[in-house]
Design a protein around this motif. Sequence first.
Motif, short mmCIF file in Angstrom:
data_model
loop_
_atom_site.label_atom_id
_atom_site.label_comp_id
_atom_site.label_asym_id
_atom_site.label_seq_id
_atom_site.Cartn_x
_atom_site.Cartn_y
_atom_site.Cartn_z
N ARG A 136 49.84 80.58 10.27
CA ARG A 136 49.43 79.79 11.42
C ARG A 136 48.72 80.65 12.47
O ARG A 136 47.68 80.27 13.01
CB ARG A 136 50.66 79.12 12.05
CG ARG A 136 50.33 78.10 13.13
CD ARG A 136 51.58 77.61 13.81
NE ARG A 136 52.15 78.64 14.67
CZ ARG A 136 51.71 78.92 15.90
NH1 ARG A 136 50.67 78.27 16.39
NH2 ARG A 136 52.28 79.86 16.63
N ARG A 137 49.26 81.83 12.72
CA ARG A 137 48.65 82.71 13.71
C ARG A 137 47.29 83.22 13.23
O ARG A 137 46.36 83.36 14.02
CB ARG A 137 49.59 83.89 14.02
CG ARG A 137 50.91 83.46 14.65
CD ARG A 137 51.72 84.65 15.13
NE ARG A 137 53.03 84.23 15.63
CZ ARG A 137 53.86 85.02 16.31
NH1 ARG A 137 53.53 86.28 16.54
NH2 ARG A 137 55.02 84.56 16.73
N LEU A 138 47.20 83.50 11.93
CA LEU A 138 45.93 83.98 11.39
C LEU A 138 44.86 82.90 11.53
O LEU A 138 43.71 83.18 11.88
CB LEU A 138 46.10 84.38 9.93
CG LEU A 138 44.86 84.94 9.23
CD1 LEU A 138 44.41 86.24 9.88
CD2 LEU A 138 45.15 85.17 7.74
N ALA A 139 45.25 81.64 11.26
CA ALA A 139 44.29 80.54 11.38
C ALA A 139 43.87 80.35 12.83
O ALA A 139 42.71 79.99 13.11
CB ALA A 139 44.90 79.25 10.83
N HIS A 140 44.80 80.57 13.76
CA HIS A 140 44.48 80.36 15.17
C HIS A 140 43.66 81.50 15.77
O HIS A 140 42.65 81.28 16.44
CB HIS A 140 45.77 80.18 15.98
CG HIS A 140 45.53 79.85 17.43
ND1 HIS A 140 45.27 80.82 18.37
CD2 HIS A 140 45.48 78.64 18.06
CE1 HIS A 140 45.09 80.23 19.55
NE2 HIS A 140 45.21 78.91 19.38
N ASP A 141 44.08 82.73 15.51
CA ASP A 141 43.45 83.89 16.15
C ASP A 141 42.29 84.47 15.36
O ASP A 141 41.49 85.24 15.89
CB ASP A 141 44.48 84.99 16.40
CG ASP A 141 45.53 84.58 17.43
OD1 ASP A 141 45.25 83.63 18.20
OD2 ASP A 141 46.60 85.21 17.47
N GLY A 142 42.22 84.15 14.06
CA GLY A 142 41.16 84.71 13.25
C GLY A 142 41.59 86.01 12.60
O GLY A 142 42.62 86.60 12.93
N PRO A 143 40.79 86.50 11.65
CA PRO A 143 41.17 87.73 10.92
C PRO A 143 41.13 88.97 11.81
O PRO A 143 40.46 89.00 12.84
CB PRO A 143 40.11 87.81 9.81
CG PRO A 143 38.94 87.03 10.35
CD PRO A 143 39.52 85.94 11.20
N ASN A 144 41.86 89.94 11.36
CA ASN A 144 41.94 91.23 12.07
C ASN A 144 40.72 92.07 11.70
O ASN A 144 40.80 93.07 11.01
CB ASN A 144 43.24 91.94 11.67
CG ASN A 144 43.36 93.33 12.28
OD1 ASN A 144 42.90 93.57 13.39
ND2 ASN A 144 43.98 94.23 11.54
N GLU A 145 39.56 91.62 12.17
CA GLU A 145 38.30 92.28 11.85
C GLU A 145 37.47 92.40 13.11
O GLU A 145 37.67 91.68 14.09
CB GLU A 145 37.53 91.48 10.79
CG GLU A 145 38.23 91.41 9.45
CD GLU A 145 37.48 90.51 8.48
OE1 GLU A 145 37.63 90.72 7.26
OE2 GLU A 145 36.75 89.60 8.94
N LEU A 146 36.50 93.30 13.04
CA LEU A 146 35.59 93.50 14.16
C LEU A 146 34.36 92.63 13.97
O LEU A 146 33.86 92.49 12.87
CB LEU A 146 35.20 94.97 14.28
CG LEU A 146 36.35 95.94 14.43
CD1 LEU A 146 35.81 97.37 14.54
CD2 LEU A 146 37.20 95.62 15.65
N ARG A 147 33.89 92.07 15.07
CA ARG A 147 32.68 91.26 15.00
C ARG A 147 31.49 92.14 14.68
O ARG A 147 31.40 93.29 15.12
CB ARG A 147 32.42 90.56 16.34
CG ARG A 147 33.31 89.38 16.61
CD ARG A 147 32.72 88.54 17.72
NE ARG A 147 32.46 89.31 18.92
CZ ARG A 147 33.32 89.46 19.91
NH1 ARG A 147 34.50 88.88 19.83
NH2 ARG A 147 33.02 90.17 20.98
#
Length: 944
Positions: free
Chosen positions: A47-58
């Motif tokens: 759920r948190r991953l879907a909300h905050d997005g992946p742990n990646e740099l833009r």
Amino acid sequence: MATPQQRTPPPSVPLPAPDPSVRDAADVAADLGVDPATGLTDAEAARRLAHDGPNELRSRPPVPVWRKVLDQFRDPLVALLLVAVAISLVVWWVEGAHGLPVDAVVIAAIVVLNAVLGLVQESKAESAVAALRSMTEAMSTVLRDGRRVTVRSAELVRGDVLVLGEGDAVGADARLLTATALRVQESSLTGESEAVLKDAAVLPAPAPLGDRFDMVYKGTAVAQGVGRAVVVATGMDTQMGAIARLLDSTEEEVTPLQREIAHVSKVLGLTVIGIAVVVMVLAAVVNDVRTPADLVTVLLLGVSLAVAAVPEGLPAILSVVLAVGVQAMARRSAVVKKLHSAETLGSASVIASDKTGTLTKNEMTIQRVVTASGEVTLTGVGYRPDGEAVAGPADGGGPLTDEALTREAVMVLGGGSLANDAQLTRADGEWTVQGDPTEAAFLVAAHKLAGTVDRVAGFERRGEVPFTSERKLMSALVDPPGDGAWALVTKGAPDVLLPRCTDVQVGDTAVPLDDELRAAALAAVERLSGQAYRTLGVAYRRVPEDTGPEGLEVHESDLVYLGVVGIIDPPRPEVATAVAEARRAGIRIMMITGDHPVTATRIASDLGIVEPDARAVTGTELDELDAAGLRETTRGVSVYARVAPQNKLQIVDALQADGHVVAMTGDGVNDAPALKTADIGVAMGITGTEVTKESAKMILGDDNFATIVAAVRQGRIIFDNIKKFLRYLLSSNMGEVCTVLFGVVFAGVLGLEGAAGGEAVVVPLLATQILWINLVTDSGPALAMGVDPETDDVMARPPRGPHERIIDARMWTGVLSIGLVMGLATLLTIDIFLPGGLVEGGDDLTVARTAGFTTLVLAQLFNVLNSRSETTSAFHRMFAGRWLWAAIGLGVVLQVAVVEVPFLQVAFGTAGLDLAHWAVAVGMASTVLWFDELRKLVWRARER
């Protein structure tokens, strides 16, 4: 529904505030809605991953190809050439569109060729943020539902409990929950050369990034120990994300060469337009132009002048010359990613260098061993165990003959090798280490002191007390081979170890550690610390053979003190010479590092960057300065320590604002923004991270600082050669302009009008002849000058100022005067062979024009020799450049062909010449050489 152990946080989990490093870890975990013992559930993590997005740099969106293509045509000179193409096409169409529009086709081909060269060179670089992203692709171990699972680091979310072990990459910024002998290598983020000892205890106050001992950060690596941490920031909210934002907001500087060529292009454009308008007006007035056909002829004359004045091949020649220079740099392991950056390095007035891995080897090395009987110095640096042990300091010591001192030093290094978790291995001739670099230093040093490795061979470890930040000690229970007594070997901070010692080793005997011996031991530690060494003491005691591995801490007393070692990350041996060469060239060397101020100053002093009594300015001090104070500081201080990424940017910006051309070197992620902002960023190819390589304009394939100096020399040679061919092209084209301009204005005086057969507008040279000169006679010699060898010691002069013009007043004087002489010689040759005029001749206009055409071509070939130097005689090292003579020879052969070959005569409007015509043409053309020799003689006299 949430379990009692795990609360469901709000839909968007905020970053714990205030700073997690100054809060209790349990409170941070509670705010993030996680039980440290079990971690998040799979469902909650999803759920948190879907909300905050992946742990990646833009990453920035890629630049479309059409945009890259259009960017190649933004140069003012290219725009001017496109205008010339348009005018040529209009004239060709007005005249009836017969045959091919040769002028337009050739100029357009050159423009397209230049664009292709630019695209090919620049397509090799990818975006810096994309490199950051690829660099951090890794796996992480986390607690999910109470189980250890391995997930992609991109799937980490805030609240995840990281399980850290030796060799792990830290996947996100996290607050430590527990830490046991945990050391994290943060040099790529903070510049700290040593692995940082971590501790879960709360910091008493906010601290700089490198001193937040209860935090771990994305992009760093665990060097030793174990721990657990709760993730507090992912993606762009991490410290690495902050660096990525700096990269996004950082604009790349235009190189000095690009600025200068743009200026030259603007001047040429305005000059060409002005001259063309004046000549067309004069031609129309003098020749009484009335009919449309006459008007077209005048317009064609304007185009001819434009072609004559503009060196169409300049962009392409410049790209080729820079490419040749880049290849020469690449052979010296300096890989330049953008052509124009090659010259910029030669203009550098400041090289701001990182310390760890750039000026130093990033390999901790034991250099000093101090015991009760004296001091031993170990030579050699790095992990390769090459070196020897000498008695006393390295610069004043002698052979190690004292048996007591030798035995004590062997016991110190042997003990440090036993109380040790690192490994030193050799494969394919290369030495590598695993584990903590400081511990590895003991293993390397043991190989340098004869007998040490043999002494510890066969020992078996029976137990261990690991290093912690509270204890500042590590102990190992060891069982020697044979029937020897067991021993507990302890190493650690001398101020903690010495109070636990009751005896000291002197030769083969342990004697009581009285006040005098204790004071001497403390004085040795203080002396080494003052010399920027990290100090570690070593001690031991005998223990019963039945001692178990548990409860060993009770035996860490009544120890026998063996001595202390001084450890340092040593400078690269070749760097001091490179620094001296750079200073000889007027280049200031600065060190910008995240390391300790004392260490930074010591290394900078050893390398000759600063005097021994110089001070280092810290990042905290820089944060307190305003813009004026920062500029004043950067003018006088050359060593900066404990700096953050934004501090590096501040320093580079202040130097640039002060008029410096800054080259910034580095290898870590923290260097990337400064490398991008600097006039030329130089990344380390071996130890450098991918982000620094992509942010930089140049990469050192061998991580050798001396390569930078070699690249500076090559950059200066490139600049000199660019000046040579610019001097040649502009003066030669000015000769063409003077020929056409004065030929039209003084057509009656020269006898051109009488020989024209009633033509409305008479020109001394045909447009096709001018184009021949530009494409054949100009390009070959100009390219040859681009690879001309170094004629003077380019490192014996100061750097070129950022506002110093490539074409200064002296060069413009030479260009105009040579062009005038060239034009007068050409027109006088035409007059000599035409009836009437100043000198009576007997040839028709075609023959006379061919003789003048030949004179102008040969004059430009003589001008090749003139243009090699602005003040040095053409006869100095006259035959040093074989490519120049090849270009001159080719030019002569082609000119003979265009004059004597029948089908070329038809194409270019020429006629065959006899020996007398050739003799006159050669003699008149040589006046350019003799005039310039006289001009240089006057300049040299003035300088003296």
